[in-house]
Design a protein around this motif. Structure first.
Motif, mmCIF file in Angstrom:
data_model
loop_
_atom_site.group_PDB
_atom_site.id
_atom_site.type_symbol
_atom_site.label_atom_id
_atom_site.label_comp_id
_atom_site.label_asym_id
_atom_site.label_seq_id
_atom_site.Cartn_x
_atom_site.Cartn_y
_atom_site.Cartn_z
ATOM 1 N N ALA A 64 62.424 26.771 48.031
ATOM 2 C CA ALA A 64 62.908 25.818 47.029
ATOM 3 C C ALA A 64 62.210 24.469 47.207
ATOM 4 O O ALA A 64 61.693 24.154 48.292
ATOM 5 N N VAL A 65 62.215 23.671 46.155
ATOM 6 C CA VAL A 65 61.600 22.341 46.190
ATOM 7 C C VAL A 65 62.146 21.534 47.359
ATOM 8 O O VAL A 65 61.385 20.882 48.093
ATOM 9 N N GLU A 66 63.458 21.581 47.529
ATOM 10 C CA GLU A 66 64.094 20.767 48.568
ATOM 11 C C GLU A 66 63.610 21.154 49.968
ATOM 12 O O GLU A 66 63.429 20.291 50.829
ATOM 13 N N TYR A 71 60.269 19.713 54.577
ATOM 14 C CA TYR A 71 59.219 20.087 55.523
ATOM 15 C C TYR A 71 58.094 19.054 55.527
ATOM 16 O O TYR A 71 57.644 18.604 56.600
ATOM 17 N N LEU A 72 57.630 18.659 54.339
ATOM 18 C CA LEU A 72 56.558 17.660 54.263
ATOM 19 C C LEU A 72 57.023 16.310 54.800
ATOM 20 O O LEU A 72 56.268 15.604 55.476
ATOM 21 N N TYR A 73 58.263 15.966 54.515
ATOM 22 C CA TYR A 73 58.828 14.713 55.033
ATOM 23 C C TYR A 73 58.803 14.704 56.559
ATOM 24 O O TYR A 73 58.440 13.704 57.190
ATOM 25 N N GLY A 74 59.171 15.837 57.157
ATOM 26 C CA GLY A 74 59.168 15.921 58.611
ATOM 27 C C GLY A 74 57.787 15.803 59.220
ATOM 28 O O GLY A 74 57.635 15.348 60.354
ATOM 29 N N ARG A 75 56.771 16.185 58.458
ATOM 30 C CA ARG A 75 55.406 16.130 58.973
ATOM 31 C C ARG A 75 54.731 14.788 58.733
ATOM 32 O O ARG A 75 53.732 14.480 59.394
ATOM 33 N N CYS A 76 55.236 13.995 57.783
ATOM 34 C CA CYS A 76 54.509 12.767 57.422
ATOM 35 C C CYS A 76 55.068 11.520 58.105
ATOM 36 O O CYS A 76 54.663 10.398 57.781
ATOM 37 N N ALA A 86 60.345 15.235 46.906
ATOM 38 C CA ALA A 86 60.902 16.323 46.093
ATOM 39 C C ALA A 86 60.672 16.070 44.606
ATOM 40 O O ALA A 86 60.293 16.976 43.858
ATOM 41 N N ALA A 87 60.884 14.841 44.173
ATOM 42 C CA ALA A 87 60.703 14.500 42.757
ATOM 43 C C ALA A 87 59.247 14.674 42.341
ATOM 44 O O ALA A 87 58.957 15.183 41.242
#
Length: 235
Positions: A64-66, A71-76, A86-87
């Motif tokens: 899902a998008v969320e 996942y990307l938030y945790g990596r950046c 997400a948006a």
């Protein structure tokens, strides 16, 4: 390759069968959108200073998008908020899908053949409702008795909730249904719900297993393959 010998495309016909329903994943299974989702995630990752590779596939494809945004938030390292990621993912994916919805080979023929054979169908997706609606309009809503999108069950794939909800909505039982999926995440969801699976791998390999057939494309799927999965002792 298919683990079923010499499968040939043929007209589906009604049979005395315990197959009640076929539950279809959407992205990468019925329509060629898995690559579009990867493109959206890859572009967003680049804006965050990241490069996606094979190690990122499980947290992108079939998710899902969320989930992918988290996942990307945790990596950046907090470069941007999880909500804004997400948006951005959602907006870009919708843009890509709205211009490039293409049914995969055999998709419409299989759906129409199942309808002719009296087998109910459902769409079970990890994409948000507005994306699912775009695809339903492109494929023809009449081809599905029901559909479920991300956020419409307590948990989404790989949890069994979406498939259990579809089975219940159709008035069927898990052991009388077959799911058609293209990712390990989706396969895990269907199998956790007790549903046999036909896997049509898109970007990630999937191995055959008990109650699971692996084929090259939807052109290899017919009623005897679907019914055979339910009749197999392993299923």
């Amino acid at each position: 390759m298919s683990n079923f010998p010499s499968l040939k495309r043929r007209r589906l016909v009604s049979t005395r069968s315990n197959l009640q329903a076929v539950l279809f994943d959407m992205d990468g299974t019925l329509v060629d959108t898995e690559g579009l989702w990867w493109q959206a995630a890859e572009e967003e990752a680049a804006r965050l200073g990241l490069t996606l590779g094979d190690q990122d596939v499980p947290d992108v494809l079939g998710q899902a998008v969320e989930h992918t945004a988290s996942y990307l938030y945790g990596r950046c390292n907090g470069v941007r908020s999880e909500e804004s990621i997400a948006a951005a993912l959602d907006a870009r994916f919708v843009e890509l899908v709205s211009h490039q919805v293409v049914p995969l080979p055999g998709a419409l023929e299989l759906l129409d053949g199942l309808a002719e054979a009296g087998v109910a169908t459902a769409l079970v997706s990890a994409s948000p409702r507005h994306v699912v609606d775009l695809v339903l309009d492109a494929l023809g809503r009449r081809r599905f008795k029901t559909s479920f999108a991300a956020g419409e069950t307590p948990l989404t794939k790989p949890a069994p909730d979406p498939y259990l909800a579809a089975v219940e909505a159709l008035g069927a039982s898990p052991e009388s249904c077959v799911a058609v999926e293209d990712t390990p995440t989706g396969v895990a969801s269907a199998e956790a719900a007790g549903v046999a699976v036909v896997a049509v791998p898109s970007l990630t390999p999937i191995l055959p297993g008990p109650g699971r057939a692996v084929v090259r494309s939807l052109l290899d799927v017919d009623l005897s393959l679907l019914q055979g999965l339910l009749e197999s002792p392993a299923a």
